[in-house]
Design a protein around this motif. Structure first.
Motif, PDB file in Angstrom:
ATOM      1  N   LYS A  39      43.230 110.530  38.280  1.00  0.00           N
ATOM      2  CA  LYS A  39      41.801 110.517  37.942  1.00  0.00           C
ATOM      3  C   LYS A  39      41.566 109.740  36.651  1.00  0.00           C
ATOM      4  CE  LYS A  39      40.513 114.803  40.214  1.00  0.00           C
ATOM      5  NZ  LYS A  39      40.090 116.197  40.016  1.00  0.00           N
ATOM      6  N   VAL A  45      35.859 111.020  37.636  1.00  0.00           N
ATOM      7  CA  VAL A  45      35.480 112.181  36.843  1.00  0.00           C
ATOM      8  C   VAL A  45      35.258 113.428  37.679  1.00  0.00           C
ATOM      9  CG1 VAL A  45      34.513 110.816  34.963  1.00  0.00           C
ATOM     10  CG2 VAL A  45      33.055 111.503  36.874  1.00  0.00           C
ATOM     11  N   SER A  46      35.190 113.274  39.004  1.00  0.00           N
ATOM     12  CA  SER A  46      34.916 114.399  39.881  1.00  0.00           C
ATOM     13  C   SER A  46      35.606 114.167  41.227  1.00  0.00           C
ATOM     14  CB  SER A  46      33.410 114.537  40.079  1.00  0.00           C
ATOM     15  OG  SER A  46      33.115 115.513  41.052  1.00  0.00           O
ATOM     16  N   ASP A  47      35.838 115.268  41.959  1.00  0.00           N
ATOM     17  CA  ASP A  47      36.399 115.139  43.287  1.00  0.00           C
ATOM     18  C   ASP A  47      35.340 114.732  44.300  1.00  0.00           C
ATOM     19  OD1 ASP A  47      38.950 115.791  42.490  1.00  0.00           O
ATOM     20  OD2 ASP A  47      38.658 117.921  42.845  1.00  0.00           O
ATOM     21  N   ILE A  48      34.087 114.825  43.917  1.00  0.00           N
ATOM     22  CA  ILE A  48      32.985 114.429  44.796  1.00  0.00           C
ATOM     23  C   ILE A  48      32.621 112.990  44.473  1.00  0.00           C
ATOM     24  CG2 ILE A  48      30.592 114.863  45.429  1.00  0.00           C
ATOM     25  CD1 ILE A  48      31.034 117.768  44.522  1.00  0.00           C
TER      26      ILE A  48
END
Length: 51
Positions: A39, A45-48
């Motif tokens: 990451k 910054v996000s998994d989404i």
């Protein structure tokens, strides 16, 4: 490297990590460390992901 190539490379590496985790070749802790590093390297910054 354009945005699509970068996202593809990240996705492939995440997939490989998932396989290693499922096969018992990585511990949960090792998996989390690798994910955190990926990451950071790819600026995720996000998994989404939103395009």
């Amino acid at each position: 490297m354009d945005k699509k190539d970068k996202l593809l490379r990240y996705s492939i590496q995440v997939s490989y990590l998932g396989i290693l985790l499922r096969e018992g070749l990585l511990t949960d802790e090792e998996y989390e460390k690798c994910m955190s590093s990926l990451k950071s390297d790819y600026g995720i910054v996000s998994d989404i992901l939103v395009d």
